[in-house]
Design a protein around this motif. Structure first.
Motif, PDB file in Angstrom:
ATOM      1  N   LYS A   1       2.344   5.735   5.085  1.00  0.00           N
ATOM      2  CA  LYS A   1       1.656   6.856   5.735  1.00  0.00           C
ATOM      3  C   LYS A   1       2.610   8.004   6.046  1.00  0.00           C
TER       4      LYS A   1
ATOM      5  N   ARG B   1       6.818   9.519   5.459  1.00  0.00           N
ATOM      6  CA  ARG B   1       8.063   9.386   4.710  1.00  0.00           C
ATOM      7  C   ARG B   1       9.086   8.650   5.573  1.00  0.00           C
TER       8      ARG B   1
ATOM      9  N   GLY C   1       0.825  -1.195   0.000  1.00  0.00           N
ATOM     10  CA  GLY C   1       0.000   0.000   0.000  1.00  0.00           C
ATOM     11  C   GLY C   1       0.864   1.252   0.000  1.00  0.00           C
ATOM     12  N   GLN C   2       0.256   2.368   0.370  1.00  0.00           N
ATOM     13  CA  GLN C   2       0.954   3.642   0.415  1.00  0.00           C
ATOM     14  C   GLN C   2       1.482   3.897   1.831  1.00  0.00           C
TER      15      GLN C   2
ATOM     16  N   PRO D   1       6.006   0.804   3.232  1.00  0.00           N
ATOM     17  CA  PRO D   1       4.581   0.768   2.878  1.00  0.00           C
ATOM     18  C   PRO D   1       3.918  -0.446   3.518  1.00  0.00           C
TER      19      PRO D   1
END
Length: 229
Positions: free
Chosen positions: A128, A130, A125-126, A134
């Motif tokens: 959350k 930096r 996924g992305q 992921p």
């Protein structure tokens, strides 16, 4: 102070035999699949920090829980002594949603011993934040225990009928009598009969010989007239 929610008592077998249960299922790469028949009743326990093993809590102070499911897989790790293939799935986060959807899809009310659970690490996924990895995304399928039992073949079926099948087996056909050919041994005649062309020729010769013998047979003698008195 430890609360009942933060401590998960071991099972009787785990307490007796020692050890921390089956090895943890690993999902190193997308596409990894772990699954199999559920071998023991799933349990709920509090999540722990990987580095410190300390219990984990949400920001509001509530414990972060997870579902522990042990499945019988086909995996065997040579680095694990006496590896029997059992693996523990720690169902939490997005994996929990995927497993719940799989159970609902088959009309189940929860995971049960004997059911089959399969989890796939589908993609990432992305992140959350930096610098953070992921989150792994999962899909899952589930088969109810009743359906698994229904579709599992019974190894005894067929064996109980084997003696009857042998008892009523059709008798072997009687060996065909070989024609008599002067100058040839039975072995030579049998080899000749294996060739369709030769067999047909021998059959014609036998028929011709039988017809000749019938023609040479003496005609039956008519009975003499019996004088009438």
């Amino acid at each position: 102070m430890t609360t009942p929610q933060q401590y998960q008592a071991p099972t009787a077998d785990a307490f007796l035999m020692g050890g921390g249960g089956a090895p943890t299922a690993k999902f190193p790469n997308p596409g990894t699949i772990v699954g199999g028949r559920i071998t023991e009743k799933p349990t709920v326990e509090q999540q722990r920090d990987i580095s410190t093993s300390e219990p984990k809590f949400w920001s509001d102070g509530n414990p972060m829980m997870q579902l522990v499911v042990t499945v019988q897989t086909e995996e065997r790790d040579p680095e694990i002594e006496d590896d029997d293939g059992r693996r523990r799935l720690f169902v939490k986060g997005q994996m929990k949603n995927a497993v719940a959807d799989a159970v609902r899809a088959v009309g189940g009310k929860g995971l049960e011993v004997g059911g089959t659970l399969t989890v796939t690490y589908s993609h990432d996924g992305q992140a959350k934040q930096r610098g953070f990895n992921p989150p792994k995304q999962y899909t899952a399928t589930y088969a109810l225990a009743a359906n698994v039992a229904l579709n599992t073949p019974d190894p005894t079926v067929g064996q109980q009928y084997a003696p009857q099948a042998q008892q009523y087996a059709a008798p072997a056909p009687a060996p065909q009598a070989l024609p008599q050919v002067p100058g040839l041994t039975p072995e030579q005649i049998q080899a000749a009969m294996a060739n369709p062309a030769t067999a047909a020729l021998l059959a014609q010769q036998q028929a011709a010989a039988a017809a000749g013998q019938q023609a040479m047979a003496p005609a039956p003698t008519a009975p003499a007239d019996v004088p009438q008195f």
